[in-house]
Motif scaffolding. Structure first.
Motif, PDB file in Angstrom:
ATOM      1  N   VAL A 227       0.836  -1.198   0.000  1.00 46.35           N
ATOM      2  CA  VAL A 227       0.000   0.000   0.000  1.00 46.35           C
ATOM      3  C   VAL A 227       0.871   1.249   0.000  1.00 46.35           C
ATOM      4  CG1 VAL A 227      -1.900  -1.147   1.177  1.00 46.35           C
ATOM      5  CG2 VAL A 227      -0.156   0.011   2.533  1.00 46.35           C
ATOM      6  N   ASP A 228       0.268   2.342  -0.429  1.00 49.30           N
ATOM      7  CA  ASP A 228       0.969   3.608  -0.483  1.00 49.30           C
ATOM      8  C   ASP A 228       1.474   3.994   0.911  1.00 49.30           C
ATOM      9  OD1 ASP A 228       1.422   6.129  -2.276  1.00 49.30           O
ATOM     10  OD2 ASP A 228       0.599   6.913  -0.405  1.00 49.30           O
ATOM     11  N   GLY A 229       2.745   4.368   0.999  1.00 48.30           N
ATOM     12  CA  GLY A 229       3.336   4.759   2.275  1.00 48.30           C
ATOM     13  C   GLY A 229       4.027   3.629   3.010  1.00 48.30           C
ATOM     14  N   MET A 230       3.806   2.378   2.578  1.00 53.23           N
ATOM     15  CA  MET A 230       4.479   1.252   3.238  1.00 53.23           C
ATOM     16  C   MET A 230       5.980   1.340   2.986  1.00 53.23           C
ATOM     17  SD  MET A 230       3.882  -2.860   2.699  1.00 53.23           S
ATOM     18  CE  MET A 230       2.337  -2.879   3.593  1.00 53.23           C
ATOM     19  N   GLN A 231       6.767   0.931   3.966  1.00 54.51           N
ATOM     20  CA  GLN A 231       8.217   0.975   3.859  1.00 54.51           C
ATOM     21  C   GLN A 231       8.795  -0.426   4.003  1.00 54.51           C
ATOM     22  OE1 GLN A 231      10.729   4.436   5.393  1.00 54.51           O
ATOM     23  NE2 GLN A 231      11.153   2.912   6.942  1.00 54.51           N
ATOM     24  N   LEU A 232       9.566  -0.845   3.009  1.00 55.93           N
ATOM     25  CA  LEU A 232      10.217  -2.144   3.030  1.00 55.93           C
ATOM     26  C   LEU A 232      11.712  -1.948   3.287  1.00 55.93           C
ATOM     27  CD1 LEU A 232       8.523  -3.654  -0.157  1.00 55.93           C
ATOM     28  CD2 LEU A 232       7.766  -3.837   2.213  1.00 55.93           C
ATOM     29  N   LYS A 233      12.343  -2.945   3.873  1.00 57.87           N
ATOM     30  CA  LYS A 233      13.759  -2.839   4.223  1.00 57.87           C
ATOM     31  C   LYS A 233      14.585  -3.888   3.503  1.00 57.87           C
ATOM     32  CE  LYS A 233      15.428  -4.260   8.257  1.00 57.87           C
ATOM     33  NZ  LYS A 233      15.717  -4.306   9.695  1.00 57.87           N
ATOM     34  N   VAL A 234      15.650  -3.445   2.840  1.00 62.16           N
ATOM     35  CA  VAL A 234      16.628  -4.351   2.241  1.00 62.16           C
ATOM     36  C   VAL A 234      17.873  -4.298   3.121  1.00 62.16           C
ATOM     37  CG1 VAL A 234      17.860  -4.995   0.138  1.00 62.16           C
ATOM     38  CG2 VAL A 234      15.691  -3.769  -0.024  1.00 62.16           C
ATOM     39  N   SER A 235      18.102  -5.351   3.870  1.00 64.23           N
ATOM     40  CA  SER A 235      19.185  -5.352   4.855  1.00 64.23           C
ATOM     41  C   SER A 235      20.556  -5.268   4.189  1.00 64.23           C
ATOM     42  CB  SER A 235      19.114  -6.619   5.711  1.00 64.23           C
ATOM     43  OG  SER A 235      17.910  -6.656   6.441  1.00 64.23           O
ATOM     44  N   GLY A 236      21.434  -4.457   4.792  1.00 55.95           N
ATOM     45  CA  GLY A 236      22.826  -4.402   4.366  1.00 55.95           C
ATOM     46  C   GLY A 236      23.095  -3.649   3.088  1.00 55.95           C
ATOM     47  N   LYS A 237      22.094  -2.951   2.548  1.00 52.07           N
ATOM     48  CA  LYS A 237      22.302  -2.224   1.293  1.00 52.07           C
ATOM     49  C   LYS A 237      22.289  -0.708   1.502  1.00 52.07           C
ATOM     50  CE  LYS A 237      22.961  -5.616  -1.522  1.00 52.07           C
ATOM     51  NZ  LYS A 237      24.279  -5.757  -2.194  1.00 52.07           N
ATOM     52  N   GLY A 238      22.540  -0.278   2.756  1.00 45.85           N
ATOM     53  CA  GLY A 238      22.721   1.142   3.018  1.00 45.85           C
ATOM     54  C   GLY A 238      24.195   1.491   2.919  1.00 45.85           C
ATOM     55  N   ASN A 239      24.628   2.500   3.631  1.00 48.83           N
ATOM     56  CA  ASN A 239      26.034   2.900   3.605  1.00 48.83           C
ATOM     57  C   ASN A 239      26.889   1.977   4.458  1.00 48.83           C
ATOM     58  OD1 ASN A 239      25.751   5.195   1.926  1.00 48.83           O
ATOM     59  ND2 ASN A 239      24.985   6.401   3.662  1.00 48.83           N
ATOM     60  N   ASP A 240      28.112   1.723   4.009  1.00 49.62           N
ATOM     61  CA  ASP A 240      29.061   0.947   4.801  1.00 49.62           C
ATOM     62  C   ASP A 240      29.445   1.738   6.042  1.00 49.62           C
ATOM     63  OD1 ASP A 240      29.071  -1.186   3.122  1.00 49.62           O
ATOM     64  OD2 ASP A 240      31.060  -0.834   2.266  1.00 49.62           O
ATOM     65  N   ALA A 241      29.890   1.007   7.070  1.00 48.32           N
ATOM     66  CA  ALA A 241      30.448   1.622   8.265  1.00 48.32           C
ATOM     67  C   ALA A 241      31.964   1.509   8.203  1.00 48.32           C
ATOM     68  CB  ALA A 241      29.906   0.927   9.515  1.00 48.32           C
ATOM     69  N   PRO A 242      32.676   2.404   8.856  1.00 49.29           N
ATOM     70  CA  PRO A 242      34.140   2.317   8.830  1.00 49.29           C
ATOM     71  C   PRO A 242      34.643   0.993   9.383  1.00 49.29           C
ATOM     72  CG  PRO A 242      33.403   4.418   9.743  1.00 49.29           C
ATOM     73  CD  PRO A 242      32.197   3.533   9.647  1.00 49.29           C
ATOM     74  N   GLY A 243      35.797   0.547   8.901  1.00 47.02           N
ATOM     75  CA  GLY A 243      36.400  -0.681   9.404  1.00 47.02           C
ATOM     76  C   GLY A 243      35.550  -1.897   9.145  1.00 47.02           C
TER      77      GLY A 243
END
Length: 376
Positions: A227-243
């Motif tokens: 539905v409109d406004g629903m938010q889905l999450k793709v794990s691990g595909k955001g920004n990398d963390a240092p180290g």
């Protein structure tokens, strides 16, 4: 295989409050904690399962989406939901739940996360958010989208060394004298941002954290019925963390595009069909739009304006997998505003004809009855 209900995992009813949810999770997590069940894969799986349930039910927004849509609110392929949680995720997010249950300082032996053993704390990269526009047909059938995102990734050739300020713990301890005595407080190390590491070497194009921007195309499977406004999450595909930090997640917000002829109401669809007086009197067949293509429907002779034809199963699939909605066709008899002399004479002659006199039958429901039926 169907996933177990989160409330069932924690042994809760659906009206459990925040305190009850936290208490139930702590009980389960302590029972299946790896320190109490070494080399027990089944206990480890249940430990992660309980953490996944708590991650959703302890968050008011996630809990509301889960109560409405079930597991489908977070799933649909591509790593949606909390199923990708590892031990570092769990200990870094929920370590304070355990208090002093494991170790004198509430730590966890054998695991990173900054809670015990003097090990460095793994930070998580920032999340990325993107909006995906979907047609009604894509929502009805499910779709796989190729999404181009710009992520921060660790630059090739970047090396790290132990942070000299916190000695790799990610935290600094301060002792202050108060009227109550000496008090010790811990805070995130400002030098390394809690990573426990600082840059040793990095290429010229990397930022201060050793990261560079990279365009990446990510495949996202979007389940039918969103539905409109629903938010889905793709794990691990955001920004990398240092180290050796944990990558952030990609949050995909759904935007539903307007359809030219169909209107959505939950899992049901509505279609306004206009027919001429002649077609209403004599009967005809009309081709109309559906989310799976065009279909032809029959208009019986003597069809009344306001009649609602229900095409079962021609709506939107339920996000919970409970079948499909219906397509409701609203028949509207179009009355011409201008007539030729011959046409006007015909209707003048029929004005007092008994066949043209309104004679509603019991089966011809009123407008309010039709609305009531439509929503029942």
């Amino acid at each position: 295989m169907a996933k177990t209900d989160y409330y069932e995992i924690l042994g809760l009813s659906k009206n459990a409050n925040a305190a009850e949810i936290k208490k139930a999770y702590r009980k389960k997590a302590i029972a299946f904690h790896p320190d109490k069940n070494p080399d027990d894969k089944d206990a480890e799986a249940k430990f992660k399962e309980a953490a996944e349930a708590y991650e959703v039910l302890s968050d008011a927004n996630k809990k509301a989406r889960y109560d409405q849509f079930g597991h489908q609110a977070f799933e649909g392929g591509g790593g949606f939901g909390g199923g990708g949680m590892n031990m570092d995720d769990i200990f870094s997010q929920f370590g304070d739940i355990f208090g002093g249950a494991f170790g004198g300082n509430g730590g966890f032996s054998g695991f990173s996360g900054g809670f015990g053993g003097g090990q460095q704390r793994r930070v998580k990269g920032s999340n990325l958010r993107i909006r995906v526009k979907l047609t009604l047909e894509e929502i009805a059938n499910g779709v796989e989208k190729k999404i181009k995102v710009k992520r921060k990734v660790q630059a090739e050739g970047t090396t790290y060394k132990t942070c000299a300020t916190c000695n790799g713990s990610g935290q600094v301890t301060r002792i202050t004298n108060t009227i109550l005595g000496r008090m010790q407080t811990a805070s995130t190390c400002t030098t390394c941002g809690g990573a426990g590491q600082s840059i040793d070497k990095k290429p010229a194009d990397a930022d201060d954290q050793g990261l560079v921007n990279k365009d990446e195309t990510i495949s996202v499977k979007i389940p039918a019925g969103v539905v409109d406004g629903m938010q889905l999450k793709v794990s691990g595909k955001g920004n990398d963390a240092p180290g050796n930090g944990i990558p952030g997640d990609l949050l995909v917000a759904i935007e539903e595009l307007d359809h030219e002829t169909l209107q959505r109401e939950g899992d049901n669809l509505h279609y306004d069909l206009y027919v001429s007086i002649s077609d209403a009197v004599l009967g005809t067949s009309k081709e109309i739009d559906t989310v799976t293509g065009k279909v032809r429907i029959k208009i019986d002779a003597g069809m009344q304006s306001g009649k609602i034809l229900r095409l079962r199963g021609k709506g939107i699939p339920s996000i919970n997998g409970y079948g499909k909605g219906d397509l409701l066709v609203h028949v509207n008899v179009w009355t011409p505003k201008t007539l030729s002399k011959t046409q006007k004479e015909f209707f003048e002659e029929m004005k007092d004809d008994e066949h043209f006199a309104p004679k509603p039958e019991k089966s011809d429901k009123s407008f309010f009855e039709k609305v009531k039926d439509m929503f029942s």
